[in-house]
Enzyme design. Structure first.
Site, mmCIF file in Angstrom:
data_model
loop_
_atom_site.group_PDB
_atom_site.id
_atom_site.type_symbol
_atom_site.label_atom_id
_atom_site.label_comp_id
_atom_site.label_asym_id
_atom_site.label_seq_id
_atom_site.Cartn_x
_atom_site.Cartn_y
_atom_site.Cartn_z
ATOM 1 N N ASN A 88 8.051 29.637 32.974
ATOM 2 C CA ASN A 88 6.864 29.559 33.843
ATOM 3 C C ASN A 88 5.876 28.475 33.424
ATOM 4 O OD1 ASN A 88 4.508 30.827 35.560
ATOM 5 N ND2 ASN A 88 3.778 30.818 33.441
ATOM 6 N N TYR A 155 5.003 15.460 38.866
ATOM 7 C CA TYR A 155 5.107 16.897 39.145
ATOM 8 C C TYR A 155 6.248 17.158 40.128
ATOM 9 C CZ TYR A 155 3.575 21.675 40.303
ATOM 10 O OH TYR A 155 3.511 23.038 40.486
ATOM 11 N N LYS A 159 9.644 19.181 39.361
ATOM 12 C CA LYS A 159 9.934 20.439 40.062
ATOM 13 C C LYS A 159 11.230 20.359 40.878
ATOM 14 C CE LYS A 159 6.487 22.926 38.520
ATOM 15 N NZ LYS A 159 6.755 24.061 37.613
ATOM 16 N N THR A 190 -4.937 31.574 41.531
ATOM 17 C CA THR A 190 -4.992 31.865 40.095
ATOM 18 C C THR A 190 -6.438 31.602 39.670
ATOM 19 O OG1 THR A 190 -4.586 29.590 39.422
ATOM 20 C CG2 THR A 190 -2.637 30.927 39.854
HETATM 21 N N1 LIG Z 1 -0.953 27.726 40.810
HETATM 22 C C1 LIG Z 1 -0.237 27.333 41.850
HETATM 23 O O1 LIG Z 1 -0.750 27.270 42.976
HETATM 24 C C2 LIG Z 1 1.231 26.964 41.662
HETATM 25 C C3 LIG Z 1 2.003 26.663 42.790
HETATM 26 C C4 LIG Z 1 3.356 26.360 42.626
HETATM 27 C C5 LIG Z 1 3.928 26.387 41.364
HETATM 28 N N2 LIG Z 1 3.150 26.675 40.278
HETATM 29 C C6 LIG Z 1 3.825 26.714 38.964
HETATM 30 O O2 LIG Z 1 3.668 28.003 38.392
HETATM 31 C C7 LIG Z 1 3.608 27.910 36.973
HETATM 32 C C8 LIG Z 1 2.354 28.593 36.460
HETATM 33 O O3 LIG Z 1 1.217 27.968 37.057
HETATM 34 P P1 LIG Z 1 -0.258 28.495 36.840
HETATM 35 O O4 LIG Z 1 -1.038 27.973 37.971
HETATM 36 O O5 LIG Z 1 -0.261 29.944 36.539
HETATM 37 O O6 LIG Z 1 -0.651 27.664 35.518
HETATM 38 P P2 LIG Z 1 -1.914 27.854 34.522
HETATM 39 O O7 LIG Z 1 -2.373 26.492 34.183
HETATM 40 O O8 LIG Z 1 -2.892 28.846 35.044
HETATM 41 O O9 LIG Z 1 -1.222 28.509 33.228
HETATM 42 C C9 LIG Z 1 -0.234 27.809 32.535
HETATM 43 C C10 LIG Z 1 -0.001 28.472 31.167
HETATM 44 O O10 LIG Z 1 0.963 27.666 30.485
HETATM 45 C C11 LIG Z 1 0.501 27.407 29.176
HETATM 46 N N3 LIG Z 1 1.069 26.150 28.692
HETATM 47 C C12 LIG Z 1 0.721 24.878 29.046
HETATM 48 N N4 LIG Z 1 1.455 23.998 28.348
HETATM 49 C C13 LIG Z 1 2.296 24.718 27.559
HETATM 50 C C14 LIG Z 1 3.296 24.372 26.601
HETATM 51 N N5 LIG Z 1 3.565 23.086 26.300
HETATM 52 N N6 LIG Z 1 3.967 25.372 25.984
HETATM 53 C C15 LIG Z 1 3.695 26.669 26.253
HETATM 54 N N7 LIG Z 1 2.738 27.063 27.128
HETATM 55 C C16 LIG Z 1 2.052 26.088 27.768
HETATM 56 C C17 LIG Z 1 -1.023 27.383 29.272
HETATM 57 O O11 LIG Z 1 -1.626 27.626 28.004
HETATM 58 C C18 LIG Z 1 -1.271 28.511 30.295
HETATM 59 O O12 LIG Z 1 -1.386 29.775 29.669
HETATM 60 C C19 LIG Z 1 3.688 26.416 36.656
HETATM 61 O O13 LIG Z 1 5.021 26.071 36.358
HETATM 62 C C20 LIG Z 1 3.234 25.772 37.952
HETATM 63 O O14 LIG Z 1 3.728 24.461 38.101
HETATM 64 C C21 LIG Z 1 1.822 26.963 40.396
#
Ligand SMILES: NC(=O)c1ccc[n+]([C@@H]2O[C@H](COP(=O)([O-])OP(=O)(O)OC[C@H]3O[C@@H](n4cnc5c(N)ncnc54)[C@H](O)[C@@H]3O)[C@@H](O)[C@H]2O)c1
Length: 252
Positions: A88, A155, A159, A190
């Site tokens: 994730n 990105y 992806k 989020t």
């Molecule tokens: N938020 C959205 O709208 C959305 C939409 C599509 C996909 N995503 C994908 O969902 C996933 C989660 O997104 P989110 O919005 O919850 O992200 P977020 O930024 O809220 O949380 C990401 C977490 O990953 C951790 N992290 C960052 N770099 C890291 C590393 N090198 N090693 C370990 N942990 C690490 C951070 O500390 C954080 O706790 C991501 O892969 C994102 O691309 C998010």
């Protein structure tokens, strides 16, 4: 509380915050044991304390294979063999155009979103092969299915690649008890995106919602539900596919 994930030991990367934390919480509610891996170890520990005995926080930097191996070792020592991996952790970076993205941002995004997912898969496979197999759920994005405004080339490249890698690993290990699928969320509410929504204002957001058939963004639980399905035995004949969670965006 259900037992849909009873017997599952799930390593979730990026579990200290955002959607990773939501997945962890819902996994526990459905009977799983969870290993919360994050570079934010304090955040992971705080969540683990809240979730109780079913959760363990571990230091994990997805770009460093040694930390993956240690996270798996510690998790298995506490709960037994890891049979679910949720890749994730990810960063989206800035909405920079292709001529303007810096080398640094390109490499950082590819390193975390693509290489990090690869390292997770490669680290857990021998462990799953030595035990009873498992399910790997790779979090991609709607931007891993189609180009998207508001994100950058790194990105989207990462992806799309996560989706391709999922399919490759799925066919390689289909007869060895390991399933691999990708999840493709559209915009999700989020803590971070909520702040952005407030910053952009209701008028901008109305315009954005109008582009989504369901006229809203996803709640984190709606993505967790998709991840739970793919992690559980309910999806036992499903591998190498993608589950889009986008309110109909890509159907347009
Ligand atoms: N938020 C959205 O709208 C959305 C939409 C599509 C996909 N995503 C994908 O969902 C996933 C989660 O997104 P989110 O919005 O919850 O992200 P977020 O930024 O809220 O949380 C990401 C977490 O990953 C951790 N992290 C960052 N770099 C890291 C590393 N090198 N090693 C370990 N942990 C690490 C951070 O500390 C954080 O706790 C991501 O892969 C994102 O691309 C998010």
């Amino acid at each position: 509380m259900t037992d849909r994930l009873a017997g599952k030991v799930a390593l979730i990367s990026g579990a200290a915050g955002g959607m990773g934390a939501a997945h962890a919480e819902h996994f526990v509610a459905h009977g799983a044991k969870v290993i919360l891996g994050d570079i934010d170890l304090d955040g992971a520990r705080a969540l683990a304390a809240r979730l109780g005995e079913s959760a363990l926080a571990v230091a994990l930097n997805v770009t460093e294979p040694a930390t993956w191996r240690e996270a798996i070792r510690l998790g298995a020592e506490r709960f037994g063999p890891v049979n679910v991996l949720v890749n994730n952790a990810g960063v989206s970076g800035s909405a920079t155009s292709t001529t303007e993205i810096s080398d640094e941002e390109w490499h950082r995004t590819i390193d975390i979103d693509l290489n990090g997912t690869f390292h997770g898969i490669r680290s857990v496979l021998p462990h799953m092969l030595d035990h009873d197999g498992g399910s790997i759920v790779n979090i991609s994005s709607a931007a891993g299915m189609a180009a998207a405004p508001g994100v950058n080339i790194a990105y989207v490249a990462a992806k799309f690649a996560v989706r391709g890698m999922s399919k490759q690993v799925a066919i390689e290990y289909a007869q060895k008890g390991i399933r691999v699928n990708s999840v493709h969320p559209g915009a999700v509410r989020t803590p971070l995106t909520q702040a952005l929504v407030e910053q952009l204002g209701p008028e901008f957001m109305e315009g954005f919602y109008a582009s989504v058939p369901m006229h809203r963004i996803a709640e984190m639980k709606e993505v967790s539900d998709a991840v739970i399905f793919l992690a559980s035995d309910e999806s036992s004949f499903i591998t190498g596919t993608e589950l889009v969670v986008d309110g109909g965006l890509l159907a347009l």
